[in-house]
Enzyme design. Structure first.
Site, short mmCIF file in Angstrom:
data_model
loop_
_atom_site.label_atom_id
_atom_site.label_comp_id
_atom_site.label_asym_id
_atom_site.label_seq_id
_atom_site.Cartn_x
_atom_site.Cartn_y
_atom_site.Cartn_z
N LYS A 11 1.22 -1.01 0.02
CA LYS A 11 0.25 -0.49 0.04
C LYS A 11 0.84 1.10 0.12
CE LYS A 11 -3.83 -1.94 2.43
NZ LYS A 11 -4.68 -2.36 3.68
N TYR A 51 -12.35 -1.79 -3.16
CA TYR A 51 -12.79 -2.74 -1.95
C TYR A 51 -14.52 -2.07 -1.79
CZ TYR A 51 -7.89 -2.30 0.44
OH TYR A 51 -7.06 -3.01 1.28
N ASN A 114 -1.71 0.67 6.97
CA ASN A 114 -1.47 -0.63 7.23
C ASN A 114 -1.07 -1.46 6.08
OD1 ASN A 114 -3.71 -1.77 5.07
ND2 ASN A 114 -4.55 -3.07 7.39
N HIS A 117 -2.43 -5.10 1.59
CA HIS A 117 -3.39 -6.10 1.60
C HIS A 117 -3.12 -7.87 0.96
CE1 HIS A 117 -7.63 -7.25 -0.02
NE2 HIS A 117 -6.49 -7.89 -1.14
N GLU A 128 -9.55 -11.22 -7.09
CA GLU A 128 -8.84 -9.59 -7.14
C GLU A 128 -7.86 -9.76 -7.91
OE1 GLU A 128 -9.92 -8.91 -1.72
OE2 GLU A 128 -8.18 -9.58 -2.98
#
Ligand code: ADP
Ligand code: MG
Length: 147
Positions: A11, A51, A114, A117, A128
């Protein structure tokens, strides 16, 4: 145990604070073999689509803004039990609750930023992976060579 594939994303925070190399090393050491990888700047629409399952959550807008705030690295990891293995190496969503030695414990800044993913099931992994990669972009190679 079955050989699986999972979608992994580094990320924006991981790139911004130069943790990319360290994170990739941890995944590699865990036996998760990269078979596709690219750097992308997600548009707001791409982040929303990725998302979409979270669109009713209170943090959705902020999550989409964060995920499109800077470049990410998307990759496909392959290995035995890859989906669960990746989740284990990543650690809990909230870095404050993540186990010692996990990527999120070591590198994440907050429950939102964070660092990584990882798909949460083999079925979601397939969806995905297809969101970011054509089948022709997945490679096969031997990674057991000795120096
Ligand atoms: P995970 O990434 O561990 O599978 P979720 O699927 O529940 O976690 O959430 C997706 C992402 O949304 C998280 O990785 C994180 O970036 C963000 N997120 C989750 N919960 C929160 C929260 N309470 N506040 C802000 N962002 C959150
Ligand atoms: Mg999730």
């Amino acid at each position: 145990m079955a050989i699986e594939r999972t979608l992994s994303i580094l990320k924006p925070d991981a790139l911004q604070w130069r943790a990319v190399g360290k994170i990739l090393a941890r995944l590699e050491e865990a036996g998760l073999k990269p078979v596709a990888m690219k750097m992308l700047q997600l548009s707001q629409k791409q982040a929303e689509g990725f998302y979409a399952v979270h669109r009713e959550r209170p943090f959705f807008k902020s999550l989409v803004a964060y995920m499109s705030s800077g470049p990410v690295i998307v990759q496909v990891l392959e290995g035995e039990n890859a989906v669960a293995k990746n989740r284990e190496v990543m650690g809990a969503t909230d870095p404050a609750k993540a186990a010692e030695g996990t990527i999120r414990k070591l590198f994440a800044r907050s429950i939102e930023a964070n660092s990584v993913h990882g798909s949460d099931s083999p079925e979601n992994a397939r969806t995905e992976i297809a969101y970011f990669f054509a089948q022709t972009e997945l490679v096969a190679y031997d990674w057991t060579a000795k120096r």
